[in-house]
Scaffold this motif. Sequence first.
Motif, short mmCIF file in Angstrom:
data_model
loop_
_atom_site.label_atom_id
_atom_site.label_comp_id
_atom_site.label_asym_id
_atom_site.label_seq_id
_atom_site.Cartn_x
_atom_site.Cartn_y
_atom_site.Cartn_z
N ALA A 39 40.58 63.15 -5.13
CA ALA A 39 41.51 62.95 -4.00
C ALA A 39 41.13 63.94 -2.91
O ALA A 39 41.52 65.11 -2.97
CB ALA A 39 42.95 63.16 -4.46
N VAL A 40 40.36 63.48 -1.95
CA VAL A 40 39.87 64.35 -0.88
C VAL A 40 40.91 64.45 0.22
O VAL A 40 41.44 63.43 0.68
CB VAL A 40 38.54 63.82 -0.31
CG1 VAL A 40 38.02 64.74 0.78
CG2 VAL A 40 37.51 63.66 -1.42
N ALA A 41 41.20 65.67 0.65
CA ALA A 41 42.15 65.86 1.75
C ALA A 41 41.63 65.15 3.00
O ALA A 41 40.44 65.26 3.34
CB ALA A 41 42.34 67.34 2.03
N VAL A 63 56.04 81.59 12.73
CA VAL A 63 55.44 80.36 12.19
C VAL A 63 54.17 80.04 12.96
O VAL A 63 54.21 79.90 14.19
CB VAL A 63 56.43 79.19 12.26
CG1 VAL A 63 55.78 77.91 11.74
CG2 VAL A 63 57.71 79.50 11.48
N PRO A 64 53.04 79.90 12.30
CA PRO A 64 51.79 79.64 13.02
C PRO A 64 51.70 78.18 13.46
O PRO A 64 52.26 77.28 12.84
CB PRO A 64 50.72 79.96 11.97
CG PRO A 64 51.38 79.66 10.66
CD PRO A 64 52.82 80.04 10.84
N ASP A 65 50.99 77.94 14.52
CA ASP A 65 50.63 76.59 14.93
C ASP A 65 49.31 76.23 14.27
O ASP A 65 48.27 76.87 14.55
CB ASP A 65 50.49 76.51 16.46
CG ASP A 65 51.83 76.67 17.17
OD1 ASP A 65 52.84 76.18 16.62
OD2 ASP A 65 51.85 77.28 18.25
N ILE A 66 49.34 75.25 13.40
CA ILE A 66 48.14 74.86 12.67
C ILE A 66 47.64 73.53 13.23
O ILE A 66 48.31 72.51 13.12
CB ILE A 66 48.42 74.74 11.16
CG1 ILE A 66 48.89 76.08 10.60
CG2 ILE A 66 47.18 74.26 10.42
CD1 ILE A 66 49.30 76.04 9.15
N VAL A 67 46.49 73.57 13.84
CA VAL A 67 45.87 72.37 14.40
C VAL A 67 44.95 71.78 13.33
O VAL A 67 44.11 72.47 12.76
CB VAL A 67 45.06 72.70 15.66
CG1 VAL A 67 44.37 71.45 16.20
CG2 VAL A 67 45.96 73.33 16.71
N LEU A 68 45.13 70.49 13.06
CA LEU A 68 44.35 69.82 12.02
C LEU A 68 43.22 69.00 12.63
O LEU A 68 43.32 68.50 13.75
CB LEU A 68 45.25 68.91 11.18
CG LEU A 68 46.41 69.60 10.44
CD1 LEU A 68 47.22 68.56 9.69
CD2 LEU A 68 45.90 70.67 9.50
N GLU A 69 42.17 68.83 11.83
CA GLU A 69 41.07 67.95 12.20
C GLU A 69 40.70 67.14 10.96
O GLU A 69 41.00 67.54 9.82
CB GLU A 69 39.86 68.76 12.68
CG GLU A 69 39.26 69.65 11.60
CD GLU A 69 38.06 70.45 12.11
OE1 GLU A 69 37.85 70.48 13.34
OE2 GLU A 69 37.34 71.03 11.27
N PRO A 70 40.04 66.00 11.13
CA PRO A 70 39.69 65.18 9.96
C PRO A 70 38.59 65.82 9.13
O PRO A 70 37.71 66.52 9.66
CB PRO A 70 39.21 63.87 10.57
CG PRO A 70 38.79 64.23 11.96
CD PRO A 70 39.69 65.34 12.40
N THR A 71 38.66 65.61 7.83
CA THR A 71 37.58 66.02 6.93
C THR A 71 36.53 64.91 6.90
O THR A 71 36.78 63.79 7.34
CB THR A 71 38.11 66.25 5.52
OG1 THR A 71 38.72 65.04 5.05
CG2 THR A 71 39.14 67.38 5.48
N PRO A 72 35.34 65.20 6.40
CA PRO A 72 34.32 64.15 6.32
C PRO A 72 34.76 63.02 5.41
O PRO A 72 35.39 63.26 4.37
CB PRO A 72 33.10 64.88 5.77
CG PRO A 72 33.60 66.15 5.19
CD PRO A 72 34.84 66.50 5.93
N ASP A 73 34.46 61.79 5.79
CA ASP A 73 34.75 60.61 4.95
C ASP A 73 33.60 60.48 3.96
O ASP A 73 32.59 59.82 4.23
CB ASP A 73 34.88 59.36 5.82
CG ASP A 73 35.44 58.18 5.04
OD1 ASP A 73 35.19 58.12 3.81
OD2 ASP A 73 36.10 57.32 5.65
N ILE A 74 33.75 61.12 2.82
CA ILE A 74 32.66 61.19 1.84
C ILE A 74 32.28 59.81 1.34
O ILE A 74 31.09 59.45 1.25
CB ILE A 74 33.05 62.11 0.66
CG1 ILE A 74 33.39 63.51 1.17
CG2 ILE A 74 31.93 62.16 -0.37
CD1 ILE A 74 33.93 64.43 0.09
N LEU A 75 33.29 58.99 1.02
CA LEU A 75 33.02 57.68 0.44
C LEU A 75 32.29 56.77 1.43
O LEU A 75 31.35 56.06 1.06
CB LEU A 75 34.34 57.04 -0.01
CG LEU A 75 34.23 55.81 -0.90
CD1 LEU A 75 33.38 56.08 -2.13
CD2 LEU A 75 35.62 55.35 -1.31
#
Length: 403
Positions: A278-280, A298-310
């Motif tokens: 189960a890849v994040a 409270v920190p501001d956490i900016v998210l980005e996509p992880t690589p689509d391994i499959l």
Amino acid sequence: MTQHAGPLAGKRIVLGVTGGIAAYKAIEIARRLVDAGAHVAPIMTDAAQHFVGTTTLSALASEPVRTELWHDPETPIPHTKVGQGADLILVAPATAKLLSAYRSGFSHDLLTNTLLATRAPVVVCPAMHTEMWEHPSVVDNIAVLRERGVHIVEPEPGRLAGGDTGMGRLAEPARIVAAVESVLGPRDLAGVRVVVSAGGTREPIDAVRVIANRSSGKQGYAIAAEAAARGADVTIVSTVELSPPFGTTVVAVETASQMEAAMREAASSNDVIVMAAAVADFRPATTAGGKIKKRDGVPDIVLEPTPDILAGLGAAKRDGQVLVGFAAETDDLVANAQAKLEAKRLDLIVANDVGAAQVGFAHDTNAVTMLRPGAEPVEIDLAAKRDVARAVIDTIVEIMRAR
């Protein structure tokens, strides 16, 4: 619940128990073998009875414990009857004394006589103190038995009797049973190289905290165990610390990027790729070097996509390579899985509703729907994850044979 007959169903296994402190683990081994459908006929040496009572093992095995070479009311030659009727003989634990007697043909009790009076495969699981395990005579005995075709399940490092620690601890019951399955099971994956990813990736927020998911890795490890039992050369790319199934190699990773690198490398040399991890889907765009302190707010956490391994594995898939994906869903199970199957060039996708009771993350059971291109979905009702793994591997074998 759908039942899938395993390799031990209906098999007659003689379980020999010798006189070591690890004899207590034979109780769990017997239970696991019986649960897998085997008929377990136990033999205990005189020394073994100093550690485990015959009543306990008789209660959990399929028939009463035999202990004597003589005075068996069923037959005047029990070692011949037991040895000739066995599909496999398992000795766990096997002491240095047993190894020496077996190697030299010294038939001094019922167990050694049975070992010499059988043509069935034999699995021996040594357990002893480190000094004994490393002694040249024991090393030589193990080497000779291996040359004769005896299957050896080597001991593991750990705490030993007397409080010391070292190599010599009896292998865990699950690993021993997996070795028996490997010997008795179908070898329809012999020579096939399989890589399985397992567990949930962890994406660091700071030096302490991570973004993760609830995946335990149990289903991936069950698939790896089943593939190995059927003769495959199996590598597990794993984020979890589960005991490696017998006959597998583990590559430890933590993040999606690390898993991508390991899977890409493995894909170049493996025939079957099973992406059960189960890849994040997201990770923090930046990671704090130290621990983020509460006093700073409270920190501001900016998210980005992880690589689509499959998707990457699908794009790079070689001719003849089998690529299997997993889909953990909470709604529109079949539709979402079908879209993933097509978009990522998969040969098989295994989908489960992780919101259902006893299904998916952390459970020992699972219920899945398997989809293949151009075929009707196949549903596997709630079953043990090893049974689900067996169905998945059966399908992979079908795909390979069709090619």
